[in-house]
Motif scaffolding. Structure first.
Motif, PDB file in Angstrom:
ATOM      1  N   VAL A  25      -4.402  -0.604  -2.658  1.00 16.64           N
ATOM      2  CA  VAL A  25      -3.675  -1.674  -3.357  1.00 16.64           C
ATOM      3  C   VAL A  25      -2.424  -1.130  -4.026  1.00 16.64           C
ATOM      4  O   VAL A  25      -1.360  -1.739  -3.993  1.00 16.64           O
ATOM      5  N   LYS A  26      -2.552   0.067  -4.617  1.00 15.07           N
ATOM      6  CA  LYS A  26      -1.406   0.702  -5.278  1.00 15.07           C
ATOM      7  C   LYS A  26      -0.286   0.982  -4.273  1.00 15.07           C
ATOM      8  O   LYS A  26       0.874   0.690  -4.514  1.00 15.07           O
ATOM      9  N   LEU A  27      -0.710   1.550  -3.140  1.00 14.55           N
ATOM     10  CA  LEU A  27       0.252   1.891  -2.089  1.00 14.55           C
ATOM     11  C   LEU A  27       0.947   0.623  -1.583  1.00 14.55           C
ATOM     12  O   LEU A  27       2.159   0.600  -1.346  1.00 14.55           O
ATOM     13  N   GLU A  28       0.131  -0.414  -1.439  1.00 18.21           N
ATOM     14  CA  GLU A  28       0.646  -1.690  -0.960  1.00 18.21           C
ATOM     15  C   GLU A  28       1.706  -2.227  -1.927  1.00 18.21           C
ATOM     16  O   GLU A  28       2.768  -2.684  -1.504  1.00 18.21           O
ATOM     17  N   GLN A  29       1.402  -2.148  -3.211  1.00 22.37           N
ATOM     18  CA  GLN A  29       2.335  -2.649  -4.229  1.00 22.37           C
ATOM     19  C   GLN A  29       3.622  -1.821  -4.238  1.00 22.37           C
ATOM     20  O   GLN A  29       4.721  -2.365  -4.306  1.00 22.37           O
ATOM     21  N   GLN A  30       3.446  -0.484  -4.089  1.00 19.90           N
ATOM     22  CA  GLN A  30       4.613   0.404  -4.026  1.00 19.90           C
ATOM     23  C   GLN A  30       5.494   0.056  -2.824  1.00 19.90           C
ATOM     24  O   GLN A  30       6.712   0.088  -2.905  1.00 19.90           O
ATOM     25  N   LEU A  31       4.811  -0.258  -1.714  1.00 19.57           N
ATOM     26  CA  LEU A  31       5.544  -0.570  -0.487  1.00 19.57           C
ATOM     27  C   LEU A  31       6.297  -1.887  -0.631  1.00 19.57           C
ATOM     28  O   LEU A  31       7.452  -2.004  -0.192  1.00 19.57           O
ATOM     29  N   ILE A  32       5.664  -2.857  -1.263  1.00 21.99           N
ATOM     30  CA  ILE A  32       6.343  -4.136  -1.514  1.00 21.99           C
ATOM     31  C   ILE A  32       7.626  -3.896  -2.311  1.00 21.99           C
ATOM     32  O   ILE A  32       8.694  -4.402  -1.968  1.00 21.99           O
ATOM     33  N   ASN A  33       7.506  -3.076  -3.353  1.00 21.49           N
ATOM     34  CA  ASN A  33       8.683  -2.765  -4.182  1.00 21.49           C
ATOM     35  C   ASN A  33       9.753  -2.044  -3.369  1.00 21.49           C
ATOM     36  O   ASN A  33      10.941  -2.345  -3.482  1.00 21.49           O
ATOM     37  N   ALA A  34       9.311  -1.072  -2.548  1.00 15.96           N
ATOM     38  CA  ALA A  34      10.257  -0.291  -1.748  1.00 15.96           C
ATOM     39  C   ALA A  34      11.008  -1.190  -0.762  1.00 15.96           C
ATOM     40  O   ALA A  34      12.214  -1.038  -0.562  1.00 15.96           O
ATOM     41  N   LEU A  35      10.295  -2.129  -0.171  1.00 17.75           N
ATOM     42  CA  LEU A  35      10.935  -3.039   0.788  1.00 17.75           C
ATOM     43  C   LEU A  35      11.896  -3.972   0.056  1.00 17.75           C
ATOM     44  O   LEU A  35      12.997  -4.264   0.535  1.00 17.75           O
ATOM     45  N   PRO A  78       0.263   1.738   8.919  1.00 22.45           N
ATOM     46  CA  PRO A  78      -1.011   0.990   8.896  1.00 22.45           C
ATOM     47  C   PRO A  78      -1.184   0.134   7.635  1.00 22.45           C
ATOM     48  O   PRO A  78      -1.726  -0.970   7.714  1.00 22.45           O
ATOM     49  N   VAL A  79      -0.702   0.650   6.484  1.00 22.05           N
ATOM     50  CA  VAL A  79      -0.767  -0.155   5.250  1.00 22.05           C
ATOM     51  C   VAL A  79       0.058  -1.426   5.424  1.00 22.05           C
ATOM     52  O   VAL A  79      -0.400  -2.533   5.098  1.00 22.05           O
ATOM     53  N   ALA A  80       1.268  -1.273   5.960  1.00 27.29           N
ATOM     54  CA  ALA A  80       2.140  -2.437   6.174  1.00 27.29           C
ATOM     55  C   ALA A  80       1.496  -3.432   7.132  1.00 27.29           C
ATOM     56  O   ALA A  80       1.563  -4.648   6.933  1.00 27.29           O
ATOM     57  N   GLU A  81       0.835  -2.894   8.179  1.00 22.83           N
ATOM     58  CA  GLU A  81       0.193  -3.776   9.155  1.00 22.83           C
ATOM     59  C   GLU A  81      -0.936  -4.575   8.516  1.00 22.83           C
ATOM     60  O   GLU A  81      -1.064  -5.774   8.735  1.00 22.83           O
ATOM     61  N   LYS A  82      -1.742  -3.888   7.696  1.00 22.94           N
ATOM     62  CA  LYS A  82      -2.878  -4.579   7.063  1.00 22.94           C
ATOM     63  C   LYS A  82      -2.424  -5.583   6.022  1.00 22.94           C
ATOM     64  O   LYS A  82      -3.054  -6.608   5.825  1.00 22.94           O
ATOM     65  N   ALA A  83      -1.330  -5.258   5.329  1.00 20.20           N
ATOM     66  CA  ALA A  83      -0.889  -6.098   4.211  1.00 20.20           C
ATOM     67  C   ALA A  83       0.048  -7.226   4.642  1.00 20.20           C
ATOM     68  O   ALA A  83       0.564  -7.958   3.811  1.00 20.20           O
ATOM     69  N   GLY A  84       0.285  -7.338   5.951  1.00 21.79           N
ATOM     70  CA  GLY A  84       1.186  -8.394   6.419  1.00 21.79           C
ATOM     71  C   GLY A  84       2.650  -8.098   6.116  1.00 21.79           C
ATOM     72  O   GLY A  84       3.464  -9.010   6.034  1.00 21.79           O
TER      73      GLY A  84
END
Ligand code: C2E
Ligand code: MG
Ligand code: MG
Ligand code: MG
Length: 287
Positions: A25-35, A78-84
């Motif tokens: 979840v943390k990684l996902e949130q970081q990725l959202i911010n990065a994008l 893979p995180v991006a794929e799972k998180a849509g």
């Protein structure tokens, strides 16, 4: 006692699961911010003509230098794929690769696309809009797909592939030999290029059978009329072996690691030699 210990292990298992989940979840949130901040960048790895040793193209590879250090694509894709998030990630990478590619006239650019992106029926349309925006010639673009696309019986993925081809864009199968993609699927899809997975190359010096398998695989793909790129070339021996076996293009650390756009421009593409990319630079190995 037995019951007790099984209860304990349940607790341990749950704790593990929770830690992993919260990290995800943390990684996902970081990725959202990065994008959101468009922090992902693109590295470009040279692809080499096996006969001449010249640069014949580059592969665009996503890079993420997060606050806590660089994170590898094998982790964040893979995180991006799972998180849509793969659609938005993919379009940012594509746009950056094409924008940069338009400053390297004539050079071939390959971009990795997740099978999930193809399930979006607007994928090909978006691709065309990006090419138009930068006046980038479709024949200079190759989309690299992994074999996941062969098993997904998603009709939309097949439709997207046809639409991509109709635009004049090339389609390559990536990482062949790492999984279960069959000869039949190679014939059915008629890819413009097949890239052999680096695992096929890794042990050829010390493992005679591995060497035979690599040789046979290159010849097999050639027999199907499809040009081959061998990835993961780390030594002169591997480069020479793959070339003699019939691979027309080579890629790997022996020639060059993935480079920033500035490094690529400086090392290989300056002095307007880009006018003739086949002769852009003779690749002296970097090590
Ligand atoms: P790939 O498409 O098969 O890319 C080749 C990978 O091998 C890259 O790893 C590259 O840096 C690495 N490589 C190149 N030469 C050598 C070598 O001589 N030895 C070794 N050991 N490795 C070498 P990277 O950049 O970490 O990317 C890993 C994978 O992540 C890619 O494999 C691709 O499947 C995926 N990926 C990267 N960027 C994107 C992207 O923008 N979109 C999607 N959907 N996937 C991406
Ligand atoms: Mg690739
Ligand atoms: Mg690959
Ligand atoms: Mg790969």
């Amino acid at each position: 006692q037995a019951k007790h210990s099984s209860d304990d292990s349940t607790v341990v298992f749950n704790t593990h699961l929770e830690t992993e989940l919260s990290q995800q979840v943390k990684l996902e949130q970081q990725l959202i911010n990065a994008l959101d901040r468009r922090e992902l960048t693109v590295a470009f790895q040279p692809v080499i003509d096996a006969r001449s040793g010249d640069l014949c193209g580059v592969e665009a590879l996503a890079r993420w230098n997060s606050e806590s250090g660089p994170i590898a694509p094998d982790v964040f894709i893979p995180v991006a794929e799972k998180a849509g998030l793969i659609g938005i990630l993919g379009s940012q990478i594509l746009e950056e690769a094409i924008a940069q590619g338009s400053r390297w006239p004539g050079l071939q650019i390959a971009v990795n696309v997740s099978p999930l992106q193809l399930r979006n029926r607007y994928f090909a349309g978006g691709l065309k809009a990006t090419l138009d925006k930068f006046a980038f010639e479709p024949h200079r673009l190759t989309i690299e797909l992994t074999e996941g696309v062969l098993i997904s019986n998603a009709d939309q993925a097949r439709r997207s592939i046809s639409e991509i081809r109709a635009l004049g864009i090339k389609v390559a199968l990536d990482d062949f030999g790492s999984g279960f993609a069959s000869i039949g699927s190679l014939r059915q899809f008629r890819f413009d290029r097949v890239k052999l997975d680096k695992s096929l190359v890794a042990n050829i010096l010390h493992d005679a059978q591995a060497a035979e398998v690599l040789d046979a695989t290159i010849k097999l793909v050639n027999a199907l009329g499809v040009p081959v790129t061998v990835e993961g070339i780390e030594t002169r021996h591997q480069a020479e072996f793959a070339r003699v076996a019939g691979s027309h293009q080579l890629q790997g650390y022996w020639f060059s690691k993935p480079l920033s756009k500035e490094e690529l421009t400086a090392r290989f593409l300056d002095n307007r030699r880009i006018e003739s990319p086949g002769k852009a630079a003779s690749f002296a190995p970097t090590s």
